[in-house]
Design an enzyme around this catalytic site. Structure first.
Site, PDB file in Angstrom:
ATOM      1  N   CYS A   1      -0.483 -15.254   0.606  1.00  0.00           N
ATOM      2  CA  CYS A   1      -0.227 -15.960   1.860  1.00  0.00           C
ATOM      3  C   CYS A   1       1.022 -16.828   1.692  1.00  0.00           C
ATOM      4  O   CYS A   1       1.485 -17.066   0.580  1.00  0.00           O
ATOM      5  CB  CYS A   1      -1.445 -16.825   2.156  1.00  0.00           C
ATOM      6  SG  CYS A   1      -1.303 -17.841   3.632  1.00  0.00           S
TER       7      CYS A   1
ATOM      8  N   LYS B   1       0.821  -1.210   0.000  1.00  0.00           N
ATOM      9  CA  LYS B   1       0.000   0.000   0.000  1.00  0.00           C
ATOM     10  C   LYS B   1       0.860   1.268   0.000  1.00  0.00           C
ATOM     11  O   LYS B   1       0.617   2.174  -0.795  1.00  0.00           O
ATOM     12  CB  LYS B   1      -0.935   0.002   1.223  1.00  0.00           C
ATOM     13  CG  LYS B   1      -1.967  -1.142   1.177  1.00  0.00           C
ATOM     14  CD  LYS B   1      -2.952  -1.064   2.329  1.00  0.00           C
ATOM     15  CE  LYS B   1      -2.324  -1.314   3.688  1.00  0.00           C
ATOM     16  NZ  LYS B   1      -1.726  -2.661   3.811  1.00  0.00           N
TER      17      LYS B   1
ATOM     18  N   GLU C   1      -2.345   4.728   5.551  1.00  0.00           N
ATOM     19  CA  GLU C   1      -2.896   4.185   6.811  1.00  0.00           C
ATOM     20  C   GLU C   1      -4.270   4.782   7.124  1.00  0.00           C
ATOM     21  O   GLU C   1      -4.588   5.120   8.277  1.00  0.00           O
ATOM     22  CB  GLU C   1      -1.929   4.433   7.979  1.00  0.00           C
ATOM     23  CG  GLU C   1      -0.512   3.912   7.753  1.00  0.00           C
ATOM     24  CD  GLU C   1      -0.396   2.391   7.881  1.00  0.00           C
ATOM     25  OE1 GLU C   1      -1.423   1.710   8.114  1.00  0.00           O
ATOM     26  OE2 GLU C   1       0.730   1.877   7.736  1.00  0.00           O
TER      27      GLU C   1
ATOM     28  N   GLN D   1      -7.078   3.595   7.479  1.00  0.00           N
ATOM     29  CA  GLN D   1      -7.971   2.880   8.401  1.00  0.00           C
ATOM     30  C   GLN D   1      -7.972   3.512   9.786  1.00  0.00           C
ATOM     31  O   GLN D   1      -8.897   3.307  10.564  1.00  0.00           O
ATOM     32  CB  GLN D   1      -7.576   1.397   8.496  1.00  0.00           C
ATOM     33  CG  GLN D   1      -6.333   1.085   9.314  1.00  0.00           C
ATOM     34  CD  GLN D   1      -5.031   1.261   8.535  1.00  0.00           C
ATOM     35  OE1 GLN D   1      -5.048   1.629   7.366  1.00  0.00           O
ATOM     36  NE2 GLN D   1      -3.905   0.989   9.174  1.00  0.00           N
TER      37      GLN D   1
HETATM   38 ZN   LIG Z   1      -2.578 -19.665   3.197  1.00  0.00          ZN
END
Ligand SMILES: [Zn+2]
Length: 208
Positions: free
Chosen positions: A157, A15, A100, A102
């Protein structure tokens, strides 16, 4: 018409890097931008720090409870009228970039919307959607509600699937304890995980 954009993503989705790149793109075309961040984010003091090593000082910090549109106007036009006269060549602001986001109050997000719609300046807000308990940050919830445009910045991930959630770690342990805001530091770090890995790591808990 200028719009409010919310570019959200999990931790490490680039970001801040994207924000700094967007600022660069505007300036390369000779356009003026302003950079801002909430005062609650202490990471990097008054700078926006990309994990790629690039950093840049913000033009203004947005303290909790402050009027973001007024702060913006002061920066855009100069602090006092006399100074403004000396800077008649001060270019209009082509874009406001907020890192940032949020951490903003919902009312401050409304202020960003007004900057876009009433002042005619596009606002690019970058931030997390949810906290380490999978709950939306109040500022992010408001951004999801009123932004003209939502865009997800993706990261993967550790298993290769798209990461969705942010886990808070203390050492190697996953934790659901503590305040919603705990900036990364010596003890606390975050890992973004997909839904599968999140449930596996949390023992089946989805948040707290
Ligand atoms: Zn995963």
């Amino acid at each position: 018409m200028a719009k409010l954009y919310f570019r959200h993503g999990a931790m490490n989705s680039g970001k801040s890097t994207g924000l700094l790149q967007a600022a660069f793109n505007y300036e390369e075309r000779g356009q003026r931008v302003l950079l801002a961040k909430p005062g609650v984010d202490t990471k990097g003091e008054n700078s926006i720090v990309s994990r790629l090593g690039v950093s840049r000082e913000v033009d203004f910090v947005i303290p909790p409870g402050s009027d973001v549109r007024e702060l913006f106007a002061r920066q855009a036009l100069g602090d006092d009228p006399d100074a403004l006269l000396e800077h008649v060549d001060m270019a209009p602001v082509a874009c406001l970039l907020v890192d940032e986001a949020q951490f903003l109050d919902p009312e401050q997000v409304d202020g960003l919307f007004r900057i876009a719609v009433l002042d005619g300046v596009p606002v690019l807000a970058y931030g997390l959607r949810t906290d380490f308990r999978t709950r939306a940050f109040p500022g992010a919830a408001r951004l999801m509600e009123i932004s003209h445009s939502l865009e997800e910045l993706k990261t993967i991930c550790r298993c290769g699937r798209k990461a969705m959630f942010n886990t808070r770690r203390v050492g190697s342990e996953i934790t659901f304890d503590g305040d919603q805001v705990a900036i990364e530091g010596a003890d606390v770090w975050y890992e973004s995980l997909c839904g599968n890995c999140y449930l596996e790591a949390s023992g089946g808990r989805l948040g707290s």
